[in-house]
Write an enzyme that holds these catalytic residues in place. Structure first.
Site, short mmCIF file in Angstrom:
data_model
loop_
_atom_site.label_atom_id
_atom_site.label_comp_id
_atom_site.label_asym_id
_atom_site.label_seq_id
_atom_site.Cartn_x
_atom_site.Cartn_y
_atom_site.Cartn_z
CD GLU A 170 21.73 93.19 -109.00
OE1 GLU A 170 22.70 93.58 -109.40
OE2 GLU A 170 21.10 91.41 -109.62
CG MET A 218 19.98 95.79 -113.00
SD MET A 218 20.52 95.56 -111.40
CE MET A 218 19.54 96.45 -110.21
CG HIS A 241 29.56 95.30 -109.76
ND1 HIS A 241 28.72 95.70 -109.07
CD2 HIS A 241 28.74 94.62 -111.51
CE1 HIS A 241 27.62 95.16 -109.78
NE2 HIS A 241 27.69 94.39 -110.54
CG ASN A 261 24.02 97.23 -110.46
OD1 ASN A 261 23.07 98.17 -109.80
ND2 ASN A 261 23.77 96.16 -110.90
P1 FAD Z 1 33.90 94.25 -120.63
O1 FAD Z 1 33.13 93.79 -120.65
O2 FAD Z 1 35.04 92.60 -119.37
O3 FAD Z 1 34.25 93.49 -121.81
C1 FAD Z 1 35.85 93.13 -122.50
C2 FAD Z 1 36.05 92.60 -123.19
O4 FAD Z 1 37.83 92.28 -123.37
C3 FAD Z 1 36.10 90.74 -122.99
O5 FAD Z 1 34.84 90.73 -124.63
C4 FAD Z 1 36.45 90.26 -123.18
O6 FAD Z 1 37.05 88.84 -123.52
C5 FAD Z 1 37.65 90.95 -123.72
N1 FAD Z 1 39.01 90.47 -123.95
C6 FAD Z 1 39.95 89.83 -122.61
N2 FAD Z 1 41.21 89.97 -122.44
C7 FAD Z 1 41.45 90.09 -124.15
C8 FAD Z 1 42.51 89.65 -124.68
N3 FAD Z 1 43.53 89.24 -123.79
N4 FAD Z 1 42.49 89.87 -125.98
C9 FAD Z 1 41.34 90.23 -126.41
N5 FAD Z 1 40.35 90.23 -126.07
C10 FAD Z 1 40.85 90.62 -124.33
N6 FAD Z 1 27.40 95.69 -114.63
C11 FAD Z 1 25.90 96.63 -114.56
O7 FAD Z 1 26.11 98.20 -114.77
N7 FAD Z 1 24.34 95.95 -114.50
C12 FAD Z 1 24.19 95.28 -114.37
O8 FAD Z 1 23.21 94.26 -114.14
C13 FAD Z 1 25.24 93.70 -114.71
N8 FAD Z 1 25.06 92.40 -114.27
C14 FAD Z 1 26.38 92.21 -113.92
C15 FAD Z 1 26.05 90.66 -114.14
C16 FAD Z 1 26.90 89.44 -114.52
C17 FAD Z 1 26.47 88.02 -113.87
C18 FAD Z 1 28.36 90.11 -114.65
C19 FAD Z 1 29.60 89.37 -115.25
C20 FAD Z 1 28.48 91.43 -114.34
C21 FAD Z 1 27.83 92.05 -114.52
N9 FAD Z 1 28.11 93.14 -114.76
C22 FAD Z 1 26.85 94.39 -114.44
C23 FAD Z 1 28.71 94.01 -114.84
C24 FAD Z 1 29.39 94.75 -115.98
O9 FAD Z 1 29.13 93.85 -116.88
C25 FAD Z 1 30.88 95.32 -116.95
O10 FAD Z 1 31.07 96.12 -115.10
C26 FAD Z 1 31.29 95.44 -117.63
O11 FAD Z 1 30.81 94.78 -118.31
C27 FAD Z 1 32.94 95.35 -117.79
O12 FAD Z 1 33.02 96.56 -118.65
P2 FAD Z 1 34.74 96.43 -119.51
O13 FAD Z 1 34.37 97.63 -120.60
O14 FAD Z 1 35.78 97.00 -118.52
O15 FAD Z 1 34.64 95.22 -120.01
#
Ligand code: FAD
Length: 501
Positions: A356, A116, A441, A479
């Protein structure tokens, strides 16, 4: 390899990390990314890269011997099942009073999320991040994020009769009966592909119960968008199954020394490496980045990080709930796993709520309407280093979800009243209505303008940046990944101009 020197190291391959990598490589700067999860490109023995929600196996969870489903009970009994422990794609990270779902793999949360792609209401964005120029966000960075993410919208005509969205039409109609407005929500899943799935001319993914354990087709996840574009520059390297454990100023010369453990797919450390980098971007997600920085401040690697690092964590007001429909209101045995409708009660002055209308992809008719509600929960937690365990704790308390329940109940009590229906009390426990002990989230922990400057720079450590969801102060009203992506776009543009002269 160990001992290498790189100009830029990005920790994590989710939204913040991927934006940073693309814009730096496009500017001619080589980028090395480190990701603790796998690169999900190789099919398993069943010919599929990811498993589906009905038949979870080791690929589903990060190092667990039993599934830990968000909806983990049914008709009075838990229905988690035993699986082999493996470096799977979805991590359910347990803290004292909440479980935080996050993805492990190249592409971060984009691999497991519902796709989303929602831009927050402008008035609310201005409220949560008042120091950020909203004109620039809404004119430039939100559109840039949506375009690069591949956000698209369902054809309303097709939606109106597609069997796989009966659950959404039922949910929208019932919200309307109770006086609430509903909206279409864009998604990064390809709707042309989904139409072919329903027509039987393409292999099913969203229509085959694939989402939180990964999608085998249709989803424009970051590995297919931002990261693919960064790789196409020839300046990107990604090291999967490498987990960063320490970052500190390099002992010799300038830059930072980054320590990482190389893991195998059983989670065992097979090597420990140290590289140096001129600049390090923390894109490990709200929890990953906050944990690393809090641990580094406590253990002496980065002792001069400000107190605000580790503060201001929130769950975007997440709470889940299910309603029981009558037999004459079936929600459909075939449910698309990509939500496209939301109940928009965010402008309610007392109980803002954006919910949602979620699928319940059981493959059979259940007459259940399921929702993930986003509310304006004022509670914020802190991360703290635990010197006994050597880990980092999250101080969220169970009672702190009550404001979210109250705001969501304001919507769903009224829908139940209009329909003469009741809540399901068997989905989140035994006689437990609200799914309030987990979060999809996680946001905050290194809030923009508090733990960092206004572009993600960490004070006292030139060359260290935060680029992910930890910058957002605990709530964004929708989201969150479009907000995370757009903010990262804004920040890296400023950093490239000013710090890469
Ligand atoms: P992330 O996308 O979490 O990426 C962080 C990455 O860093 C990960 O791959 C992790 O493995 C890696 N990492 C962590 N620690 C380390 C380390 N020490 N060394 C190396 N690598 C590391 N959001 C929406 O907007 N729409 C949706 O429909 C939605 N649905 C969701 C459904 C589910 C089931 C989940 C779990 C989340 C959903 N979200 C949704 C939330 C969204 O996915 C997150 O807000 C987003 O991915 C966060 O982005 P980010 O860049 O902060 O970190």
């Amino acid at each position: 390899g160990s001992g290498d020197h790189v100009p830029v190291l990005v920790i994590g391959t989710g939204y913040g990390g991927a934006v940073t990598a693309l814009r730096l490589t496009q500017a001619g700067i080589p980028v090395a990314m480190v990701e603790m999860g796998q690169s999900w490109t190789t099919p398993g023995s069943d010919g599929k890269i990811f498993c589906n929600m009905l038949n979870p196996d080791g690929r589903a969870y990060w190092l667990r011997t039993e599934t830990d489903q968000p909806v983990s009970y049914f008709l009075g009994a838990p229905y988690n099942k035993a699986i082999p422990s493996y470096a799977g794609v979805l991590d359910s990270e347990h803290f004292a009073a909440t479980r935080v779902y996050q993805s492990r793999g190249v592409g971060g949360g984009s691999l497991v999320n519902g796709g989303m792609a929602v831009v927050p209401k402008r008035w609310y964005f201005e409220e949560i991040l008042p120091q950020v120029d909203a004109d620039a966000m809404y004119d430039v960075y939100f559109p840039r994020a949506n375009a690069t993410l591949g956000a698209n919208s369902v054809d309303p005509g097709w939606y109106g009769s597609a069997s796989c969205y009966q659950y959404a039409r039922v949910g929208s109609g019932q919200a309307g009966d109770a006086g609430f407005s509903t909206v279409f929500v864009p998604n990064v899943y390809s709707f042309p592909y989904m139409e072919r799935e329903l027509a039987g001319s393409a292999p099913r993914s969203a229509l085959a119960s694939e989402v939180i354990y990964g999608n085998n087709a249709g989803k424009q996840s970051l590995d297919k968008t931002y990261l693919a574009a960064a790789a196409a520059t020839g300046r990107l390297s990604i090291s999967p199954l490498h987990k960063v454990t320490a970052v500190a100023p390099a002992a010799v010369g300038s830059g930072y020394s980054v320590t990482m453990e190389q893991l195998d797919t059983s989670g065992t450390t097979v090597a420990v490496k140290t590289v140096t980098a001129d600049k390090v971007f923390f894109g490990a997600g709200s929890v990953g980045t906050s944990k690393l920085l809090v641990a580094m401040r406590a253990t002496g690697g980065l002792p001069d990080l400000p107190d605000a690092v580790g503060q201001g964590w929130g769950n975007n007001g997440n709470v889940m709930v299910g309603r029981a429909n009558y037999l004459w209101a079936p929600t459909g045995s075939l449910q698309s796993c990509m939500p496209v409708r939301g109940i928009d009660n965010w402008d309610d002055p007392t109980y803002p709520c954006f919910a949602e209308i979620s699928p319940f992809p059981a493959g059979t008719e259940l007459w259940i309407s399921l929702y993930l509600a986003i509310t304006k929960n004022p509670n914020r937690a802190a991360f703290s280093f635990n010197s006994t365990t050597g880990g980092v704790d999250l101080g969220w308390q169970a009672s702190w979800t009550q404001p979210s329940i109250t705001a969501a109940a304001n919507v769903f009590d009224r829908i139940n009243k209009a329909e003469g229906t009741i809540y399901r009390t068997d989905l989140f426990g035994v006689y437990r209505t609200w799914g309030d002990d987990f979060v999809y989230h996680p946001l905050g922990g290194c809030v923009l303008g508090q733990a960092t400057d206004l572009y993600g720079r960490l004070p006292n450590y030139p060359g260290l940046y935060v680029t992910d969801g930890s910058l957002i102060p605990g709530s964004t009203g929708v989201n969150p990944f479009v907000t995370i992506t757009a903010l990262a776009e804004r920040n890296i543009e400023n950093v490239i101009v000013n710090d890469f002269g």
